[in-house]
Design an enzyme around this catalytic site. Structure first.
Site, PDB file in Angstrom:
ATOM      1  N   ASN A 149     -28.852  48.367  10.072  1.00 30.81           N
ATOM      2  CA  ASN A 149     -28.064  48.503   8.845  1.00 30.81           C
ATOM      3  C   ASN A 149     -28.303  49.510   8.027  1.00 30.81           C
ATOM      4  O   ASN A 149     -27.379  50.139   7.657  1.00 30.81           O
ATOM      5  CB  ASN A 149     -27.698  47.071   8.475  1.00 30.81           C
ATOM      6  CG  ASN A 149     -28.785  46.689   7.478  1.00 30.81           C
ATOM      7  OD1 ASN A 149     -30.105  47.136   7.489  1.00 30.81           O
ATOM      8  ND2 ASN A 149     -28.547  46.163   6.471  1.00 30.81           N
ATOM      9  N   GLY A 225     -35.389  42.916   8.114  1.00 33.74           N
ATOM     10  CA  GLY A 225     -34.819  42.307   9.199  1.00 33.74           C
ATOM     11  C   GLY A 225     -34.399  40.828   8.688  1.00 33.74           C
ATOM     12  O   GLY A 225     -34.260  40.612   7.462  1.00 33.74           O
ATOM     13  N   SER A 226     -34.006  40.231   9.951  1.00 34.85           N
ATOM     14  CA  SER A 226     -33.384  38.772   9.745  1.00 34.85           C
ATOM     15  C   SER A 226     -34.718  37.789   9.224  1.00 34.85           C
ATOM     16  O   SER A 226     -35.748  38.040   9.550  1.00 34.85           O
ATOM     17  CB  SER A 226     -32.919  38.304  10.899  1.00 34.85           C
ATOM     18  OG  SER A 226     -33.826  38.003  11.961  1.00 34.85           O
ATOM     19  N   ASN A 227     -34.145  36.578   8.878  1.00 37.26           N
ATOM     20  CA  ASN A 227     -35.091  35.695   8.506  1.00 37.26           C
ATOM     21  C   ASN A 227     -35.791  35.047   9.559  1.00 37.26           C
ATOM     22  O   ASN A 227     -37.253  34.822   9.678  1.00 37.26           O
ATOM     23  CB  ASN A 227     -34.486  34.398   7.590  1.00 37.26           C
ATOM     24  CG  ASN A 227     -34.362  34.823   6.117  1.00 37.26           C
ATOM     25  OD1 ASN A 227     -33.911  35.913   5.684  1.00 37.26           O
ATOM     26  ND2 ASN A 227     -35.262  33.848   5.308  1.00 37.26           N
ATOM     27  N   GLY A 230     -38.381  37.732  10.586  1.00 37.86           N
ATOM     28  CA  GLY A 230     -39.344  37.799   9.647  1.00 37.86           C
ATOM     29  C   GLY A 230     -40.471  36.575   9.680  1.00 37.86           C
ATOM     30  O   GLY A 230     -41.206  36.942   9.540  1.00 37.86           O
ATOM     31  N   GLU A 247     -38.818  41.851   4.055  1.00 35.37           N
ATOM     32  CA  GLU A 247     -37.576  42.141   3.348  1.00 35.37           C
ATOM     33  C   GLU A 247     -36.508  41.447   4.215  1.00 35.37           C
ATOM     34  O   GLU A 247     -36.090  42.004   5.297  1.00 35.37           O
ATOM     35  CB  GLU A 247     -37.415  43.605   3.142  1.00 35.37           C
ATOM     36  CG  GLU A 247     -36.099  43.722   2.118  1.00 35.37           C
ATOM     37  CD  GLU A 247     -36.459  42.925   0.850  1.00 35.37           C
ATOM     38  OE1 GLU A 247     -35.558  42.243   0.565  1.00 35.37           O
ATOM     39  OE2 GLU A 247     -37.509  43.195   0.207  1.00 35.37           O
ATOM     40  N   CYS A 281     -28.124  43.528   3.417  1.00 40.04           N
ATOM     41  CA  CYS A 281     -28.566  42.309   2.951  1.00 40.04           C
ATOM     42  C   CYS A 281     -28.344  41.855   1.368  1.00 40.04           C
ATOM     43  O   CYS A 281     -28.261  41.268   0.868  1.00 40.04           O
ATOM     44  CB  CYS A 281     -30.127  42.242   3.214  1.00 40.04           C
ATOM     45  SG  CYS A 281     -31.001  43.761   2.525  1.00 40.04           S
TER      46      CYS A 281
HETATM   47  C1  UN1 Z   1     -30.006  46.634   3.062  1.00 39.60           C
HETATM   48  O1  UN1 Z   1     -28.852  46.209   2.976  1.00 39.60           O
HETATM   49  O2  UN1 Z   1     -30.588  46.212   3.820  1.00 39.60           O
HETATM   50  O3  UN1 Z   1     -28.416  48.588  -2.424  1.00 39.60           O
HETATM   51  C2  UN1 Z   1     -30.261  47.644   1.997  1.00 39.60           C
HETATM   52  C3  UN1 Z   1     -28.017  48.616  -1.612  1.00 39.60           C
HETATM   53  C4  UN1 Z   1     -28.378  49.790  -0.769  1.00 39.60           C
HETATM   54  C5  UN1 Z   1     -29.612  49.272   0.285  1.00 39.60           C
HETATM   55  C6  UN1 Z   1     -29.247  48.116   1.038  1.00 39.60           C
HETATM   56  N1  UN1 Z   1     -28.973  50.770  -1.622  1.00 39.60           N
HETATM   57  O4  UN1 Z   1     -27.288  47.970  -1.308  1.00 39.60           O
END
Ligand code: UN1
Length: 493
Positions: A149, A225-227, A230, A247, A281
């Site tokens: 993404n 990535g996804s939970n 992860g 993350e 995310c």
């Molecule tokens: C993500 O969705 O993994 O703050 C990162 C934000 C972007 C980064 C998103 N600068 O939405």
């Protein structure tokens, strides 16, 4: 184009490897073929990285940083070109793709500055004629695993701090977005980064990811990535005593209080819910609204959503691009059906778009649910698509409680004019990022990025915090008294 792994400073053929197509989600066009590497390629890459790391660690950080400045300049020169490829490969609209490349440029210059900082501490000693300080040392070879993404930004968040700190990298990009990795690989090559400092190995999680995590010479794994994935990374990494930085997901909310500027709130919600087609995310997927302004906010949201142009992100008038693939499309649709079954009410959207010219790509209507209850599945699970639900509350306390009732804790936002509410909210919202009078997206690269609870495992990307993932602290004591001085004991002398 047949993409090649980048190992030991060379783009290597991998003729014998199985290949997978890479498709433009806007129209199904095949863009490239990506090799599906095996443990063998991972082992080769780690070997080069290990060899390179000994020398790289001895290069002064200031010199290592010069490569990052050079990388930053190249990214800047190629910004438009890279953004075009990003949109074709991943689907986000061109303006956002360009913003993402900018995030990489920012990270290059920020981390290049670390070449002259990498601060540790100097402290007094409890003994006379003794010197005490802490320094950051590289960890060694690090493995990074990045999602589709944010195919370039997240790669820079992880690789740049790693290399400025004296580590070498083996990088597994997502097989959905190898073109961006290839472009970054070309830049590493063009600026003459010594061979083996960054290696790129394409392939699947079970093959390449697992081999990387299990490899005894890889000391750190940084994963976004996804939970579900992860957790597997952490489990496997834990068995091998690896330092694992994760993350993962989010279920981010915008809180709209009764005194909020509603038009501004609508803009913030739209941008963070439907930007990147909801596939961030940090995307907003819940609006928690005070009952007194619920109806007005919903009316404004519905009419603004209906104005959003959907289509191929290369067209600058398009606001919402496709989602990444067929599987994502089906998953999002499934969540909408679940929402309806749970008793939520659709205000707009809710369907895949299959009429020409949308039939060759993966398009989903920007969707708004109301009458969402905080414990519904659509209010608890990460949908990762353009689906938003409105939850009504009676007070700030209730809003905060609803915000915190999910298993994730990445980002949150509050729209209000009341400074007291702002400070109460920023204290009590249980997320790693809090916005006031702005949506839930838009983190800047010089502050820590990450979240509480199920979003991560206590580490952060970006900012100074990123250096903590890729360095070990070394405390150095120099006794220049010429005699034995025992800490805690000889303190009276
Ligand atoms: C993500 O969705 O993994 O703050 C990162 C934000 C972007 C980064 C998103 N600068 O939405």
């Amino acid at each position: 184009m047949n993409l090649k792994n980048y190992i030991g400073g060379r783009f290597v053929d991998g003729e014998e490897l199985q290949k997978e197509g890479v498709y433009n989600p806007a129209n199904g066009e095949e863009l490239a073929k990506v090799p599906l590497s095996t443990k063998e390629e991972v082992n080769q890459a780690v070997e080069f990285a290990k060899k390179a790391q000994k020398e790289w660690a001895k290069v002064p950080a200031v010199k290592r940083a010069e490569f990052l400045y050079e990388i930053g300049f190249r990214l800047k020169e190629k910004k438009e070109h890279l953004a075009q490829i990003l949109t074709k490969e991943m689907g986000k609209v061109i303006e956002e793709a360009s913003g993402e490349v900018q995030e990489g440029i920012d990270m290059a210059f920020y981390m290049a500055g670390e070449g002259r900082r990498l601060f540790g501490e100097t402290t007094p000693s409890e003994l006379s004629n003794k010197f005490a300080m802490s320094v950051r040392s590289p960890v060694g070879v690090v493995g990074i695993i990045t999602p589709w993404n944010f195919p370039i930004a997240i790669a820079t968040w992880k690789s740049f701090p790693a290399i400025v700190a004296g580590n070498t990298v083996v990088w597994k990009p997502s097989t959905e977005t190898p073109l961006m990795a290839h472009e970054l690989g070309k830049i590493f090559d063009e600026v003459g980064l010594p061979e083996g400092v960054v290696n790129i190995v394409y392939g699947t999680g079970p093959q390449v990811g697992t081999a990387l995590i299990e490899h005894p010479d890889v000391k750190v794994i940084s994963f976004t990535g996804s939970n579900a994935t992860g957790s597997r990374v952490a489990e496997l990494g834990g068995r091998h005593l690896k330092k694992i930085s994760l993350e993962m997901g989010g279920k981010n909310a915008v809180i709209v209080m009764d005194d909020a500027d509603l038009d501004l709130a609508v803009e913030g919600i739209l941008w963070s819910a439907f930007g990147t087609t909801g596939q961030r995310c940090t995307a907003c997927s819940r609006v928690i609204v005070h009952k007194d302004v619920k109806q007005e906010l919903e009316e404004k949201l519905v009419s603004a959503i209906k104005e959003l142009t959907i289509g191929n992100g290369l067209d600058p008038s398009v606001k919402v691009g496709p989602v990444i693939n067929q599987q994502a499309l089906e998953k999002i649709h499934q969540y909408v059906k679940i929402g309806l079954k749970e008793g939520a009410k659709l205000l707009t959207g809710g369907n895949t778009i299959t009429t020409p010219p949308y039939d060759k790509g993966f398009y989903f209507e920007p969707t708004l649910f109301t009458n969402v209850q905080p414990d519904m599945i659509i209010a608890q699970e990460e949908i990762f698509g353009p689906v938003l639900g409105v939850i009504e509350v009676n007070s700030l306390e209730e809003a905060i409680e609803v915000n915190n009732s999910v298993k994730y804790g990445l980002s949150s936002s509050i729209f209000t004019q009341d400074v007291n509410k702002v400070f109460e909210a920023q204290r009590d919202l249980d997320t790693g990022i809090v916005y006031v009078n702005a949506g839930t997206t838009g983190a800047e690269i010089h502050l820590p990025f990450g979240g509480t609870k199920g979003t991560g495992n206590g580490h952060r990307d970006s900012g100074q915090a990123a250096l903590d993932v890729f360095t070990e602290w070394k405390s150095v004591y120099v006794d220049y008294s010429g005699k034995l001085q025992r800490a805690q004991i000889d303190t009276e002398n």
